[in-house]
Design a protein around this motif. Structure first.
Motif, short mmCIF file in Angstrom:
data_model
loop_
_atom_site.label_atom_id
_atom_site.label_comp_id
_atom_site.label_asym_id
_atom_site.label_seq_id
_atom_site.Cartn_x
_atom_site.Cartn_y
_atom_site.Cartn_z
N ILE A 115 35.70 42.46 30.28
CA ILE A 115 37.33 42.85 30.35
C ILE A 115 37.99 42.66 31.88
O ILE A 115 39.10 42.70 31.93
CB ILE A 115 37.21 44.37 30.34
N ALA A 116 37.28 41.90 32.67
CA ALA A 116 37.59 41.67 33.84
C ALA A 116 36.90 40.33 34.76
O ALA A 116 35.62 40.52 34.55
CB ALA A 116 37.66 42.74 34.89
N THR A 117 37.28 39.40 35.08
CA THR A 117 36.83 38.45 36.06
C THR A 117 37.50 38.39 37.35
O THR A 117 38.68 38.49 37.56
CB THR A 117 36.84 37.08 35.43
N PHE A 118 36.48 38.34 38.51
CA PHE A 118 37.14 38.51 39.89
C PHE A 118 36.09 37.17 40.54
O PHE A 118 34.92 37.15 40.35
CB PHE A 118 36.76 39.74 40.52
N ASP A 119 36.80 36.39 41.55
CA ASP A 119 36.13 35.67 42.13
C ASP A 119 36.17 35.81 43.57
O ASP A 119 37.01 36.59 44.24
CB ASP A 119 36.87 34.08 42.10
#
Length: 288
Positions: A97-101
């Protein structure tokens, strides 16, 4: 890269994400800045998203610098790594549901073994990059610490996730928006206040590459960092002790530049704890 949460979060997950960061989870790094531990971030990822409810991907790991410092017939090592890490969180059905770097550097300074130096630097960069990715999940992951080190929640509400009314559980048309806390300046990026990983290898000055003729120790009030002549104090005593240790290993001439490189500021801005740390390292080098 950051993608928006899609709303596939349970009410309990949202409750945790909107909660205030508990003061017991906050520590202080060597520079006195607030932070959360990397293992604590992983603990809360599991608490909010479940076992197997998140993935981490090391997009890149780069050795930025490897420095060998010769000390007689021995070497000491300083290594710097840069890590780019990607965090993906999932809903309770395992759907992303979400991707963060997050991108961060980490170092291990003045280590006696090359392997230990690489290991420490990689661990530090890995830890920092995960925390920088996770902070996009809000206060439960340390976002509020950017606001002057406060644990008071700063997200408070989201138009994408409005509270539900007691009647029928339907979302309110317009949420009752709480008043935002005063906004404090972000910490100096160079000092990396909320994310200065506590588990990092201590920043310590290196010994002189080779013995040099003994240099005269400057009078106390002429040494970089000396306090005005106002009587003895803890900081002045620590400063004098550091200079004595530098003279003992023929490193007085190189100390100011190495102190700046190790602690990120000149001796004039150093603390008693930093002076003692530098002294102890030089004393250990002399005994090695």
């Amino acid at each position: 890269m950051t993608t928006e949460l899609t709303g596939r979060l349970t009410d309990l997950q949202l409750k945790v994400l909107f909660s205030e960061l508990h003061k017991s989870r906050v520590g202080q790094n060597q520079k006195g800045f607030s932070h959360v531990q990397q293992w604590d971030v992983r603990r809360f990822l599991i608490r909010v998203f479940g076992f197997g409810g998140y993935d981490t991907e090391l997009v890149s790991i780069d050795c930025v610098k490897e420095i060998e410092i010769k000390a007689g017939d021995r070497s000491r090592w300083t290594v710097v790594y840069r890590v780019h890490q990607r965090l993906t969180v999932k809903d309770i059905y395992g759907r992303p549901i979400a991707t963060f770097d997050g991108v961060a550097t980490g170092d291990a300074q003045n280590q006696p073994g090359l392997g230990d130096a690489h290991d420490g630097a990689v661990k530090e960069a890995d830890s920092q990059s995960l925390k920088r990715a996770a902070v996009n999940l809000g206060d439960a992951f340390g976002l509020s610490l950017y606001n002057g080190g406060s644990t008071a929640p700063v997200v408070l509400w989201s138009a994408a996730h409005p509270p539900k009314t007691a009647e029928g559980g339907k979302p309110e048309a317009v949420p009752d928006v709480p008043e935002d806390p005063p906004v404090q300046p972000e910490p100096d990026a160079v000092q990396q206040a909320p994310e200065s990983e506590p588990a990092a290898q201590p920043a310590t000055p290196a010994p002189a590459p080779a013995p040099a003729p003994a240099l005269a120790d400057p009078p106390a009030q002429q040494r970089p960092g000396a306090m005005p002549a106002a009587g003895p104090n803890e900081r002045q005593a620590a400063l004098d002790s550091m200079w004595e240790a530098a003279r003992a290993v023929n490193f007085a001439d190189g100390l100011p530049a190495q102190f700046q490189a190790s602690f990120g500021h000149p001796i004039e801005q150093g603390t008693a704890a930093e002076f003692r740390q530098a002294r102890d390292l030089m004393a250990g080098s002399a005994a090695a």
